[in-house]
Design an enzyme around this catalytic site. Structure first.
Site, PDB file in Angstrom:
ATOM      1  N   THR A  34       0.858  -1.354   0.011  1.00  0.00           N
ATOM      2  CA  THR A  34       0.055  -0.139   0.473  1.00  0.00           C
ATOM      3  C   THR A  34       0.750   1.317  -0.391  1.00  0.00           C
ATOM      4  O   THR A  34       2.052   1.600   0.457  1.00  0.00           O
ATOM      5  CB  THR A  34      -1.054   0.136   1.257  1.00  0.00           C
ATOM      6  OG1 THR A  34      -0.746   0.136   2.239  1.00  0.00           O
ATOM      7  CG2 THR A  34      -2.201  -1.332   1.240  1.00  0.00           C
ATOM      8  N   GLY A  35       0.115   2.251  -0.246  1.00  0.00           N
ATOM      9  CA  GLY A  35       0.977   3.294  -0.146  1.00  0.00           C
ATOM     10  C   GLY A  35       2.487   3.355  -1.780  1.00  0.00           C
ATOM     11  O   GLY A  35       3.063   3.321  -1.138  1.00  0.00           O
ATOM     12  N   SER A  37       2.554   4.035  -4.581  1.00  0.00           N
ATOM     13  CA  SER A  37       3.044   5.480  -5.951  1.00  0.00           C
ATOM     14  C   SER A  37       3.743   5.867  -5.913  1.00  0.00           C
ATOM     15  O   SER A  37       4.465   6.874  -6.576  1.00  0.00           O
ATOM     16  CB  SER A  37       1.499   6.415  -6.283  1.00  0.00           C
ATOM     17  OG  SER A  37       1.334   7.176  -5.140  1.00  0.00           O
ATOM     18  N   SER A  38       4.708   6.086  -4.789  1.00  0.00           N
ATOM     19  CA  SER A  38       5.883   7.022  -4.381  1.00  0.00           C
ATOM     20  C   SER A  38       6.895   6.423  -3.309  1.00  0.00           C
ATOM     21  O   SER A  38       5.878   5.949  -2.455  1.00  0.00           O
ATOM     22  CB  SER A  38       5.378   8.761  -3.921  1.00  0.00           C
ATOM     23  OG  SER A  38       4.445   9.053  -3.122  1.00  0.00           O
ATOM     24  N   ILE A  40       8.679   5.266   0.088  1.00  0.00           N
ATOM     25  CA  ILE A  40       9.276   3.725   0.055  1.00  0.00           C
ATOM     26  C   ILE A  40       8.679   2.738  -0.726  1.00  0.00           C
ATOM     27  O   ILE A  40       9.084   1.973  -1.033  1.00  0.00           O
ATOM     28  CB  ILE A  40       8.946   3.564   1.682  1.00  0.00           C
ATOM     29  CG1 ILE A  40       9.724   4.504   2.724  1.00  0.00           C
ATOM     30  CG2 ILE A  40       8.737   2.118   2.145  1.00  0.00           C
ATOM     31  CD1 ILE A  40       9.419   4.529   4.230  1.00  0.00           C
ATOM     32  N   GLY A  41       7.192   3.312  -0.532  1.00  0.00           N
ATOM     33  CA  GLY A  41       6.665   1.978  -1.766  1.00  0.00           C
ATOM     34  C   GLY A  41       6.897   2.071  -2.775  1.00  0.00           C
ATOM     35  O   GLY A  41       7.156   0.360  -4.014  1.00  0.00           O
ATOM     36  N   TYR A 179      -1.824  12.825  14.428  1.00  0.00           N
ATOM     37  CA  TYR A 179      -0.561  11.677  13.241  1.00  0.00           C
ATOM     38  C   TYR A 179      -0.102  10.858  14.352  1.00  0.00           C
ATOM     39  O   TYR A 179       0.042   9.559  14.650  1.00  0.00           O
ATOM     40  CB  TYR A 179       0.064  12.566  12.863  1.00  0.00           C
ATOM     41  CG  TYR A 179       1.367  11.604  12.370  1.00  0.00           C
ATOM     42  CD1 TYR A 179       1.813  11.182  10.778  1.00  0.00           C
ATOM     43  CD2 TYR A 179       2.584  12.063  13.084  1.00  0.00           C
ATOM     44  CE1 TYR A 179       2.416   9.799  10.201  1.00  0.00           C
ATOM     45  CE2 TYR A 179       3.674  10.347  12.498  1.00  0.00           C
ATOM     46  CZ  TYR A 179       3.431   9.665  11.600  1.00  0.00           C
ATOM     47  OH  TYR A 179       4.544   8.965  10.673  1.00  0.00           O
TER      48      TYR A 179
END
Length: 286
Positions: A34-35, A37-38, A40-41, A179
């Protein structure tokens, strides 16, 4: 070694990744990121490109996912792009349905998607949505995802890898309430669930990360020049955990921060309190 300053090299020493062990471990497996597109992922997807692995790349930005897929499929990996906002009930339901229809099952979940907000409480009095949206992506989404796929992971003796933050283990600090609360909530959930998951053959890993140089930190001006870990280094840590099954990763210096949070809690709270008081606007005539 990444393009680090001398201080960053000192702070962010990494494990030694054995790419052959990683590729061998991943042979024939299905990995959900997941995540993707930029940050770490994205770097993790590139790292796994030479493995015979099926990557399921999830993020909101479909175009970026497709560009990543074009690159990684030049290697041995194959990828499925699944554009979705995990806060969206319908899109989450569609993702879960897709995962349960996978003929080869699911082996690894890398829970990486997240949202960060830096805002004082006094500027948040009419912004409850700051808290609901951080909880939605940082806590409720990964919980919903894992509750659904635990049977799939148990069937494959799978692995959950959680990309977390050192803030979950330290004294909370001002401006980051939304957060820190949301990331700590999921960290506590996973630590609570881990013994049950482990008993079903599911491994769990949590990476407690310091500041990482990803697009998420760009809105905070002070972070643009602060020491930060490279997302490439984080990807290598995740790759290492895939074959080592290491339960946690923490920066070597975090123990000193944790000791300080306990030993010097009162002095730290005193310093924070008076620092914030000095930042308050002066009343007329004062």
């Amino acid at each position: 070694m990444q393009n680090y300053t001398l201080l960053e090299r000192f702070m962010f020493s990494s494990v030694t990744l054995n790419p052959f062990k990683m590729i061998d471990e991943l042979n024939g497996k299905t990995v959900l990121i997941t995540g993707a597109s930029s940050g770490i992922g994205k770097e993790l997807a590139y790292l796994l490109a030479d493995a015979d692995v099926h990557l399921i790349l999830v993020a909101r930005r479909e175009e970026e996912l497709r560009l990543i897929t074009e690159e990684i499929e030049k290697g041995s990996a194959k990828a499925t792009v699944f554009p979705a906002d995990l806060r969206n009930t319908q899109q989450m339901a569609e993702l879960l349905e897709f995962l349960h229809r996978l003929p080869e099952g699911l082996d690894i979940v890398v829970s990486n998607a997240g949202l960060s907000i830096n805002r004082p409480i006094v500027h948040s009095l009419d912004r409850l949505h700051d808290f609901t949206r951080t909880m939605a992506i940082n806590y409720f989404a990964p919980v919903q995802l894992l509750l659904s796929v635990i049977p799939l992971l148990a069937a494959k003796k799978g692995h959950i890898i959680n990309v977390s933050t050192i803030n979950a283990l330290l004294l909370p600090i001002p401006y980051w309430a939304a957060y820190q609360a949301s990331k700590t909530a999921f960290d506590t959930w996973l630590r609570s669930a881990a013994p049950e998951l482990n008993s079903r053959g599911i491994s769990t890993t949590t990476l407690y990360l310091p500041l990482v140089r990803t697009p998420m930190i760009e809105p905070t001006i002070a972070y643009r020049t602060a020491p930060a870990m490279s997302p490439v280094t984080v990807a290598e840590l995740i790759g290492h955990s895939m074959y080592s099954k290491r339960k946690t990763y923490k920066p070597w210096w975090l123990i000193f921060g944790q000791l300080g949070s306990v030993t010097f809690r009162k002095p730290l709270e005193f310093i924070i309190y008076h620092t914030l008081k000095q930042k308050e606007p002066k009343k007329n005539g004062v």
